[in-house]
Scaffold this active site. Structure first.
Site, PDB file in Angstrom:
ATOM      1  N   ARG A  20      -7.067  37.180  47.846  1.00 22.10           N
ATOM      2  CA  ARG A  20      -6.383  38.219  48.615  1.00 22.10           C
ATOM      3  C   ARG A  20      -5.796  37.674  49.919  1.00 22.10           C
ATOM      4  O   ARG A  20      -4.816  38.200  50.438  1.00 22.10           O
ATOM      5  CB  ARG A  20      -7.358  39.366  48.893  1.00 22.10           C
ATOM      6  CG  ARG A  20      -6.649  40.668  49.274  1.00 22.10           C
ATOM      7  CD  ARG A  20      -7.630  41.823  49.359  1.00 22.10           C
ATOM      8  NE  ARG A  20      -8.621  41.600  50.376  1.00 22.10           N
ATOM      9  CZ  ARG A  20      -9.929  41.859  50.244  1.00 22.10           C
ATOM     10  NH1 ARG A  20     -10.402  42.356  49.113  1.00 22.10           N
ATOM     11  NH2 ARG A  20     -10.763  41.620  51.228  1.00 22.10           N
ATOM     12  N   ASP A  62      12.064  45.432  63.918  1.00 24.83           N
ATOM     13  CA  ASP A  62      12.481  45.278  62.522  1.00 24.83           C
ATOM     14  C   ASP A  62      13.713  44.381  62.554  1.00 24.83           C
ATOM     15  O   ASP A  62      14.784  44.776  62.990  1.00 24.83           O
ATOM     16  CB  ASP A  62      12.797  46.660  61.926  1.00 24.83           C
ATOM     17  CG  ASP A  62      13.152  46.601  60.442  1.00 24.83           C
ATOM     18  OD1 ASP A  62      13.717  45.573  60.000  1.00 24.83           O
ATOM     19  OD2 ASP A  62      12.890  47.588  59.727  1.00 24.83           O
ATOM     20  N   TYR A 116      15.007  52.643  60.662  1.00 21.18           N
ATOM     21  CA  TYR A 116      15.017  52.880  59.209  1.00 21.18           C
ATOM     22  C   TYR A 116      14.227  54.168  58.939  1.00 21.18           C
ATOM     23  O   TYR A 116      13.111  54.322  59.457  1.00 21.18           O
ATOM     24  CB  TYR A 116      14.342  51.643  58.604  1.00 21.18           C
ATOM     25  CG  TYR A 116      14.154  51.585  57.128  1.00 21.18           C
ATOM     26  CD1 TYR A 116      15.245  51.566  56.265  1.00 21.18           C
ATOM     27  CD2 TYR A 116      12.873  51.483  56.589  1.00 21.18           C
ATOM     28  CE1 TYR A 116      15.054  51.461  54.901  1.00 21.18           C
ATOM     29  CE2 TYR A 116      12.673  51.370  55.225  1.00 21.18           C
ATOM     30  CZ  TYR A 116      13.769  51.367  54.380  1.00 21.18           C
ATOM     31  OH  TYR A 116      13.576  51.254  53.036  1.00 21.18           O
ATOM     32  N   LYS A 126      15.293  41.844  51.237  1.00 26.87           N
ATOM     33  CA  LYS A 126      16.731  41.754  51.480  1.00 26.87           C
ATOM     34  C   LYS A 126      17.184  40.286  51.462  1.00 26.87           C
ATOM     35  O   LYS A 126      17.180  39.663  50.434  1.00 26.87           O
ATOM     36  CB  LYS A 126      17.077  42.470  52.792  1.00 26.87           C
ATOM     37  CG  LYS A 126      16.426  43.867  52.924  1.00 26.87           C
ATOM     38  CD  LYS A 126      17.018  44.903  51.988  1.00 26.87           C
ATOM     39  CE  LYS A 126      16.199  46.171  51.820  1.00 26.87           C
ATOM     40  NZ  LYS A 126      15.901  46.938  53.010  1.00 26.87           N
TER      41      LYS A 126
HETATM   42  C1  LIG Z   1      14.846  47.982  53.205  1.00 25.84           C
HETATM   43  C2  LIG Z   1      14.405  48.026  54.611  1.00 25.84           C
HETATM   44  C3  LIG Z   1      13.053  48.099  54.929  1.00 25.84           C
HETATM   45  C4  LIG Z   1      11.978  48.272  53.885  1.00 25.84           C
HETATM   46  O1  LIG Z   1      11.879  47.220  52.994  1.00 25.84           O
HETATM   47  P1  LIG Z   1      11.260  47.430  51.537  1.00 25.84           P
HETATM   48  O2  LIG Z   1      10.978  46.069  51.054  1.00 25.84           O
HETATM   49  O3  LIG Z   1      12.281  48.203  50.749  1.00 25.84           O
HETATM   50  O4  LIG Z   1      10.002  48.241  51.713  1.00 25.84           O
HETATM   51  C5  LIG Z   1      12.697  48.063  56.256  1.00 25.84           C
HETATM   52  N1  LIG Z   1      13.622  47.968  57.236  1.00 25.84           N
HETATM   53  C6  LIG Z   1      14.933  47.916  56.967  1.00 25.84           C
HETATM   54  C7  LIG Z   1      15.893  47.817  58.091  1.00 25.84           C
HETATM   55  C8  LIG Z   1      15.368  47.947  55.651  1.00 25.84           C
HETATM   56  O5  LIG Z   1      16.674  47.931  55.384  1.00 25.84           O
END
Ligand SMILES: *Cc1c(COP(=O)(O)O)cnc(C)c1O
Length: 393
Positions: free
Chosen positions: A54, A179, A107, A204
């Site tokens: 883990r 973020d 987000y 992403k």
């Molecule tokens: C997509 C996204 C997230 C979340 O990511 P996931 O892997 O889909 O949970 C967080 N912040 C931003 C700015 C995003 O575009």
């Protein structure tokens, strides 16, 4: 080392694995110790050695090390999704009775976590104007515990002045969480700008191929153990195959992003000249209100931006989107392929009003030839006009 060299070499050690270029996929739950004493004295708080599946394997550590080094952080931890990275990082800093400052541009699932999970457990959430800069100092209370930013906002693309926000937050001993999915470790070396905890939806650009869900939290030294322990407390764990794919994607993030940025700029400029388009929200454009901050703080731009159409009916917007053949309609971004969605932003603002003047479409530009993408968008505008419902131009 320059950053492309670092990207190529960080987080791997062929000498350790019989000369293999890449750290192999290590699968395990159990790790066997040579004797009871070494099992019982295994470092419970170190999080950097293999002791139970883990907590990660050499495959996990290779990815985490490469991302942390690229961004200039102390260490990183991989979690099952970008949203898991946000929720774990926030949970590390706030508890009942605390006050949390959150950018109004975040987000929307971040906002949902704050209202569905943090607020009912006694955390007071206060949203602030993303353009607040150093004036955030006026919002700090004795029980404020952290500031959460997202720059640029992934729907509205407002640039936040992170160095100014960080200076004000640090003067009160508050950590800045950001973020950084749009900036990525490659284009925004967030720690040099004052971020303490950098959060990535690795789903992403880091993964980059639309085939893995993952989050990565990178921290400075001071925030490492609080964040790493929160991730451990939630029991988050990622598969070694996914880590392998994420690191494989990450190795090429530089070439992908530079090409995607060039494609995105070309398309954004073409869109700016279209009569159907009121504005293009993209900090990489000189005309963008956030351009100066972007230029000062970032090494490049993601290929994600928005266009605001002159007022038209929902039907005309749908005609445009549905007629596109190369742009996929769907969530996410950062892969090699182009995407489009309609952004319904108004619903997600509480501290500031968002009224861009028309329907807002978010575009992610992939690695296709931009000429083909432009032809596709031209077809889209034709469909919009043919819907016979456009007005105001
Ligand atoms: C997509 C996204 C997230 C979340 O990511 P996931 O892997 O889909 O949970 C967080 N912040 C931003 C700015 C995003 O575009």
């Amino acid at each position: 080392m320059k950053k492309d060299t670092l990207l190529t070499h960080a987080g791997r050690d062929p000498g350790k694995y019989e000369g293999m270029v890449n750290t192999p996929v290590f699968r395990t739950s159990t790790v066997i110790f040579p004797d009871l004493a070494s099992y019982e004295t295994r470092q419970p708080d170190d999080y950097k050695s293999v002791r139970y599946g883990r907590y990660g394997t050499p495959t996990t550590f290779a990815l985490e090390e490469a991302v942390a080094k690229m961004e200039g952080g102390h260490a990183a931890v991989a979690v099952p999704s970008g949203l898991a990275a946000i929720t774990a990082a926030l949970s590390a800093f706030v508890k009942s009775g605390d006050h949390l400052l959150v950018s109004d541009s975040v987000y929307s699932p971040t906002r949902n976590f704050c209202s569905a999970r943090l607020a009912p457990n006694g955390v007071e959430i206060e949203y602030f104007d993303p353009l607040i800069g150093g004036a955030i100092k006026n919002l700090v209370r004795p029980n404020t515990r952290a500031v959460f930013c997202e720059t640029p906002g992934s729907l509205t693309f407002e640039m936040q002045d992170i160095p100014a926000i960080a200076a004000a937050a640090h003067a009160h001993g508050l950590p800045v969480l950001a973020d950084n999915t749009w900036g990525t470790p490659y284009f925004f070396r967030s720690f040099e700008r004052g971020v303490d905890v950098s959060i990535h939806a690795a789903t992403k650009y880091i993964v980059g191929h639309s085939d893995v869900m993952m989050g990565i939290i990178v921290t400075n030294e001071k925030c490492w153990l609080p964040v790493r322990r929160a991730v451990a407390d939630f029991g988050f764990s990622v598969s070694p195959e996914d880590c392998y794919l994420a690191l494989r994607g990450f190795r090429t993030i530089g070439v992908r992003m530079k090409q995607q940025m060039a494609n995105a700029l070309r398309i954004a400029k073409w869109l700016q000249a279209r009569p159907e388009v009121l504005s293009v929200l993209y900090p990489a454009l000189e005309t963008d209100p956030g351009h100066a901050i972007w230029k000062r703080d970032f090494d490049g731009a993601a290929s994600l931006f928005a266009m605001v159409l002159r007022p038209v009916s929902d039907k005309a917007v749908a005609a445009l989107v549905n007629s596109l053949q190369l742009f996929g309609i769907g969530s996410s971004w950062g892969g090699y392929e182009s995407l489009i969605t309609v952004a319904h932003i108004e619903k997600h603002r509480t501290a500031t009003r968002w009224a861009p003047g028309g329907p807002t479409l978010r575009l992610h530009i992939g690695l296709e030839d931009p000429d083909d993408l432009i032809a596709d968008l031209e077809r889209g505008f034709g469909a919009l006009r043919a819907a016979g419902l456009s007005s105001g131009k």
